[in-house]
Design an enzyme around this catalytic site. Structure first.
Site, PDB file in Angstrom:
ATOM      1  CB  SER A 178       9.085 -99.004  40.088  1.00 30.33           C
ATOM      2  OG  SER A 178       8.289 -99.093  41.249  1.00 30.33           O
ATOM      3  CG  HIS A 222       9.274 -87.883  45.026  1.00 32.36           C
ATOM      4  ND1 HIS A 222       9.904 -87.854  43.807  1.00 32.36           N
ATOM      5  CD2 HIS A 222       8.713 -89.113  45.130  1.00 32.36           C
ATOM      6  CE1 HIS A 222       9.717 -89.009  43.192  1.00 32.36           C
ATOM      7  NE2 HIS A 222       8.995 -89.799  43.973  1.00 32.36           N
ATOM      8  CD  GLU A 252       8.390 -85.875  39.369  1.00 32.47           C
ATOM      9  OE1 GLU A 252       8.134 -87.094  39.299  1.00 32.47           O
ATOM     10  OE2 GLU A 252       7.536 -84.992  39.167  1.00 32.47           O
ATOM     11  CG  ASN A 280       3.183 -95.729  40.639  1.00 25.77           C
ATOM     12  OD1 ASN A 280       3.067 -96.918  40.403  1.00 25.77           O
ATOM     13  ND2 ASN A 280       2.644 -94.781  39.904  1.00 25.77           N
ATOM     14  CG  HIS A 319      12.671 -90.014  40.737  1.00 23.42           C
ATOM     15  ND1 HIS A 319      11.394 -90.292  40.348  1.00 23.42           N
ATOM     16  CD2 HIS A 319      12.986 -90.959  41.661  1.00 23.42           C
ATOM     17  CE1 HIS A 319      10.963 -91.366  41.001  1.00 23.42           C
ATOM     18  NE2 HIS A 319      11.908 -91.788  41.793  1.00 23.42           N
TER      19      HIS A 319
END
Ligand code: SF4
Length: 281
Positions: free
Chosen positions: A263, A127, A129, A221, A77
């Site tokens: 992940s 988030h 990222e 995700n 990220h």
């Protein structure tokens, strides 16, 4: 029982790269290395890495509670610029596993800011990222989760997208963004790994009676894949490991779809397919 496994299920390029970097360091040293945040949103992998000598700290303040940290691994990220500066000031070695696609988004944010654009980031402001990208985007940058949050701005506007967003999200934002803009510059920073997984989920869902989506419950995700599958009216279970599977889920079903977030390690996906085969013969 037939099991159809998504070809694109599991680790994406960026995650594979970060995990390999972390285990390479673990093989070299047993102490003094941490990851900043869990390396991926998967508790089993985080535990495996901890057992190999690399725990994680939640944020940079965690360095104060640990003695002798000499090396910090940055996960896919990325991190905000000020955190990077803090690590440098403390003389800590940085192993930067920021995904190259996320780095690209950071670079575009910096470029837009330096060229006088007001930056709008389409994404989730909580988030990591997005927090990282935002730190490159200048003081007047803003984050919107969808068109309803789009600010009343005009002039030269630049748009960056969180890598895990969907193209439909970007398409929905553009008509709103163009309204007040004198000039609109858009960088499509969506990662196609996510798109491929979503397309594959649609395809799988049309062929199976039930879908198992494997991955951490805190993985955005994986949750997105599970929600998509549910929206296609296929019975769907989001599980972290094979131990959660219940025999009765498969009563009356012949074909099972298995997919996984970016992940999710291969060994966990294999455990799941093997468990289904055990149940279904
Ligand atoms: S999903 Fe895409 S952007 Fe995110 S880590 Fe994987 S390859 Fe990189």
């Amino acid at each position: 029982m037939k099991v159809l496994k998504g070809k694109h299920s599991g680790f994406c390029f960026g995650v594979k790269r970060a995990i390999n970097m972390a285990f390479e360091i673990a093989a070299e040293r047993r102490n003094g290395v941490v990851t900043l945040g869990p390396i991926i949103h998967n508790p089993q992998m985080t535990e495996k890495l901890r057992a190999a000598g690399i725990p994680h700290i939640e944020d940079i303040s965690g360095l104060d509670d640990l003695n002798g940290v000499s090396t910090v691994i940055i996960r896919t990220h990325g991190i905000p610029q000020k955190d990077m500066e803090t690590l440098n000031e403390r003389g800590i070695e940085i192993i930067d596993a920021t995904c190259p696609f996320v780095k690209k988004a950071q670079d575009y944010a910096r470029l837009l800011n330096e060229n006088g654009y007001m930056v709008v980031i389409l994404g989730d402001r909580e988030h990591p990222e997005v927090k990282g990208i935002l730190s490159f985007a200048g003081e007047d940058a803003t984050v919107v989760k969808d068109p309803s949050e789009y600010p009343n701005i005009s002039g030269r506007i630049g748009i960056i997208v969180q890598t895990t967003k969907h193209m439909d999200d970007l398409k929905a934002l553009l008509p709103v963004a163009i309204e007040g803009a004198k000039e609109l510059r858009v960088f499509n920073t969506i990662c196609n790994s996510t798109d491929m997984k979503l397309k594959e989920t649609e395809d799988l869902a049309s062929k199976v009676d039930i879908m198992l989506v494997v991955g951490g419950r805190n993985s955005a995700n994986t949750t997105r894949i599970a929600n998509l599958s549910r929206s296609l009216s296929v019975p769907t279970h989001h599980i972290e490991t094979a131990s959660e599977i219940k025999d009765e889920w498969f009563n009356g079903f012949n074909t099972v779809g298995v997919t996984a977030g970016a992940s999710t390690p291969d060994w966990i996906i294999d455990d799941v397919t093997n468990r289904i085969k055990d149940i279904g013969g």
